[in-house]
Write a protein that holds these residues in place. Sequence first.
Motif, short mmCIF file in Angstrom:
data_model
loop_
_atom_site.label_atom_id
_atom_site.label_comp_id
_atom_site.label_asym_id
_atom_site.label_seq_id
_atom_site.Cartn_x
_atom_site.Cartn_y
_atom_site.Cartn_z
N GLN A 208 0.91 -1.28 0.04
CA GLN A 208 0.08 0.05 0.08
C GLN A 208 0.83 1.34 -0.01
O GLN A 208 0.71 2.41 -0.40
CB GLN A 208 -1.09 0.04 1.20
N GLN B 12 -7.40 9.97 8.64
CA GLN B 12 -6.82 8.72 8.21
C GLN B 12 -6.81 8.72 6.69
O GLN B 12 -7.70 9.38 6.09
CB GLN B 12 -7.88 7.63 8.65
N THR B 13 -5.79 8.25 6.19
CA THR B 13 -5.71 8.12 4.84
C THR B 13 -5.76 6.74 4.49
O THR B 13 -4.81 5.90 4.69
CB THR B 13 -4.14 8.62 4.17
N PRO C 277 -0.07 -6.42 5.72
CA PRO C 277 -0.32 -7.76 6.34
C PRO C 277 -1.34 -8.70 5.74
O PRO C 277 -2.05 -9.39 6.12
CB PRO C 277 -1.10 -6.97 7.83
N ALA D 96 -5.26 -10.46 6.31
CA ALA D 96 -5.68 -10.01 7.57
C ALA D 96 -6.06 -8.57 7.17
O ALA D 96 -7.27 -8.34 8.09
CB ALA D 96 -4.49 -9.98 8.59
N GLU E 217 -7.80 -11.71 13.37
CA GLU E 217 -8.71 -10.76 13.11
C GLU E 217 -9.95 -11.18 13.68
O GLU E 217 -10.24 -12.44 13.49
CB GLU E 217 -9.09 -10.46 11.47
N VAL F 276 -12.13 0.05 8.44
CA VAL F 276 -10.80 0.42 9.01
C VAL F 276 -11.27 1.09 10.41
O VAL F 276 -12.06 1.81 10.66
CB VAL F 276 -10.24 1.67 8.53
N ALA F 277 -10.56 0.57 11.29
CA ALA F 277 -10.98 0.59 12.78
C ALA F 277 -10.39 2.34 13.11
O ALA F 277 -9.20 2.74 12.43
CB ALA F 277 -10.18 -0.03 13.72
N GLN F 278 -10.96 3.16 13.84
CA GLN F 278 -10.30 4.37 14.31
C GLN F 278 -9.95 4.11 15.76
O GLN F 278 -10.64 3.35 16.43
CB GLN F 278 -11.37 5.45 14.06
N ASN G 129 -0.97 1.69 15.47
CA ASN G 129 -1.85 2.76 15.81
C ASN G 129 -3.01 3.37 14.88
O ASN G 129 -3.00 4.56 14.50
CB ASN G 129 -0.62 4.19 15.85
N TYR G 130 -3.55 2.46 14.39
CA TYR G 130 -4.64 2.55 13.49
C TYR G 130 -4.44 3.21 12.25
O TYR G 130 -5.24 3.92 11.87
CB TYR G 130 -5.90 3.29 14.40
N PRO H 255 -3.80 3.38 8.51
CA PRO H 255 -4.08 2.46 7.53
C PRO H 255 -2.95 2.56 6.39
O PRO H 255 -3.07 1.65 5.40
CB PRO H 255 -5.57 2.72 6.68
N LYS H 256 -2.09 3.34 6.68
CA LYS H 256 -0.92 3.54 5.62
C LYS H 256 0.14 2.43 6.35
O LYS H 256 1.16 2.11 5.61
CB LYS H 256 -0.54 4.81 5.42
N ALA H 257 0.33 2.52 7.44
CA ALA H 257 1.35 1.78 8.17
C ALA H 257 0.89 0.35 8.45
O ALA H 257 1.83 -0.73 7.91
CB ALA H 257 1.55 2.34 9.56
N LEU H 258 -0.17 -0.21 8.72
CA LEU H 258 -0.79 -1.49 8.83
C LEU H 258 0.26 -2.56 9.36
O LEU H 258 1.21 -3.02 8.81
CB LEU H 258 -1.09 -2.12 7.28
N SER H 259 0.03 -3.11 10.39
CA SER H 259 1.00 -4.17 10.94
C SER H 259 0.20 -5.04 12.23
O SER H 259 -0.45 -4.52 12.92
CB SER H 259 2.10 -3.63 11.33
N SER I 190 -3.98 -6.99 11.51
CA SER I 190 -3.96 -5.88 10.31
C SER I 190 -3.63 -4.77 11.06
O SER I 190 -2.99 -3.60 10.39
CB SER I 190 -5.30 -5.81 9.67
N GLY I 191 -3.82 -4.48 12.25
CA GLY I 191 -3.62 -3.04 12.98
C GLY I 191 -4.87 -2.16 12.65
O GLY I 191 -5.01 -1.22 13.07
N ILE I 192 -5.87 -2.77 11.91
CA ILE I 192 -7.28 -1.93 11.82
C ILE I 192 -8.45 -2.64 11.87
O ILE I 192 -9.26 -2.30 11.03
CB ILE I 192 -7.26 -1.07 10.38
#
Lengths: 569, 203
Positions: free
Chosen positions: A120, A224-225, A250, A253, A335, B68-70, B86-87, B89-93, B136-138
């Motif tokens: 991404q 958020q982006t 990820p 997931a 998840e 996507v979680a906030q 840290n929620y 969606p660009k970092a995702l882990s 996913s982190g989200i």
Amino acid sequence: MGEILLILLLAVALAWPLGRYLAAVLKGTASRADAVFLPLESVIYGLLRVDPQRGMTWRGYASAFLASNLLLGVFAWLVFSFQDHLPLNPDGVPGMRWDLALHTAISFLTNTNQQHYSGQAQLSYFSQTVGIVSLQVLTPMMGLGLAAAVLRGLFGGRDAATAKEGQARDLGNYWVDVTRLSLRVFLPLSLLVALALTSQGVPSTFAGAQTVQTVDASSGVTEQTIPVGPVASMIATKQLGTNGGGWYGPNSAVPLENPTPLSNALQILCIVVLPIAVVFMLSPFTGRRRLTALVFGVMGTLSLISLAVSVYAEQQPNAAVAGLAAAGPNLEGKELRFGAESSALWAAVTTQTSNGSVDTMHDSLNPLAGTVTLVNMLINAIWGGIGCGLVGHLVFLLLSIFIAGLMIGRTPEVFGRKLETQEVRLLSFLIVLQSLTILGFTALALAIPDVAGTSNPGLHGIAQVFYEYTSAYANNGSGFEGLGDGTYWWNLSASAVLLLGRYPCLLIPLMVAGSLAQKRQAPETAGTLDIESVTFGATMIAVIVLITVLSYLPALVLGTVGEQLMQAG
Amino acid sequence: MNTSIETRPPSDSGGGLRAALVWCVALVLICGVVYPTAATLLGGLLFPQQARGSLILREGRAVGSALVAQNFADARYFRPRPSAANYDPKALSGSNLASSNPALRERIAADSAAIAAREGVAATAIPADLVTASGSGIDPHISPAAAELQAARVARARGLPPEQVQALIRSHTLHRTFGVFGQPRVNVLELNLALDALPPAAG
């Protein structure tokens, strides 16, 4: 339990007709679909200046395979390196560093999809479609083409009836096999799956990332982006083709890549359906009725054992949660919409099939389930990758025939052709190559602490390194992803392992098949070893377990097995 | 067996580099350009809302995605599962922490203590999904039990009767698809938006 059984039953029910269709496509049987596909295929063969009726020897088949791979590999490497100068890059992604682009190109070329990047953020839409989707369609079909060529060789080639003894045989036409498989099987299936995934919420757009204003500013974040893109078309090819490389870091997931329990079930189905269909293809393709029963029996038995252990292991609580929350299945790295049960099923089948996509983080699996994923990849022939899994399984079949032949004191024969020193030497080389590569590189990386990049202490750290090379050699692509693998060492050493796990493992069996094909065929008699029997199937399982699992027992004990024992004690 | 094909012996060369080059160009065009374009446009046409990322609008403005979680910190909101990214969606882990890693135990202990204090319950009453980081982190969902656990605190902070909040949880609970697939769950963002949309409590 109901979910797992339903998915497995559906997979077998769909794989059966699909296997017969695969055989028809590979044999060139006339069909109603010809009206659509023949004109397009004829144009392609015309441009190639190739006569689709004319077959190739094993040498011809191998050189066509290698030439197309070399060109696609260079092309993909250039696309990833210079994506910042190419179109379809709405989020302004920079080009990849040369070593990461090289690893990514080789990884997708070898049907592995090991990822040392996060899609991404590090790939443009052009790279994800033109670069990655094309490889995700073509590389599994190349593997299947090679499996078909090996099978043709084991039965004397397509010209078995007319060719003379000692003459190189016709193992099929590479361009025709891979073109027909891609157009008539893979792309129509992918289109259906892509649309089904979009209906569940997988993005399907060429627009750039979407920015939203979040609800609770007191959380310290106001924006958020959300990265989107032509995701669904890629996830379809990723899952159907034992590829596994996800759009997002990820993988499956991520809710955007795998939004609902239904999309999860569909993706699990896609992971296994073609690898199982290849087994059902065996009988109609070779005309050998009970061959499918033997291979399905051996693979199915190993598959069920491995997934039962995986599901059991993940039903146990994570050791780190004990006393700090209500007891329940292991949910770290999982998840919630999928839960522990279907996540454990996914972990088992994604490593049995050489797919390598994940919907749960394997680093955080309970150590017993982690062991299952490792053993699956070391065997790499329980279903296995499309085509290459069957080829790997045939290697075990030939070795088992050889060993069984020695045990009963009879010349080992494969479908009436003598298996001799030359062939057995080549096959044994593959066994040695696997342990030498995986264990050699693991030892090397662990001996130089600066390069290992492990993120977990103790035995699990050793397992992270072992997992990465095992996954690369198995052309699987999953990982204990905590590993810091975006370095020169990991990109370059994993590239070498990826290549060793793909090309020798496909071309040596092709060579063996080419050599067997031109031998004289003795008629099968009452004295011939009956390989399509329960006894031989059990022998094969024993050979598989002895050759692969025992070679790696020390490495496993130093990793996840030891970790499990320490937690139990 | 066809009879006409046995005229020439099988080829030993495979057609050479020229054939390979032409084949690669043709097949990349079909598989890497035509297929993804067709699938993407068709998907966008048939399922426009899903195709663009399942965005949620409030008063015409996108306030998030259902997928996507906030993060929520205010006591008036339900909280999502822990995120290793840290929620973002660009970092995702995921955390990628092994169960044998002491760092995982420490993180879970800290989260567990904070939740126990915030919700006024014993640690062993906390559903495991609230102290484990998602893959996913989200992860946008929590279990119905995890929502129940937070209901009293949210009702108190909003001055709402607890029954009303519990009823809202029930109406936002997603069940297993066809009774078989997946797990029962509650979408945290949608639940919180539904809370915000309630008429202000009397008095």
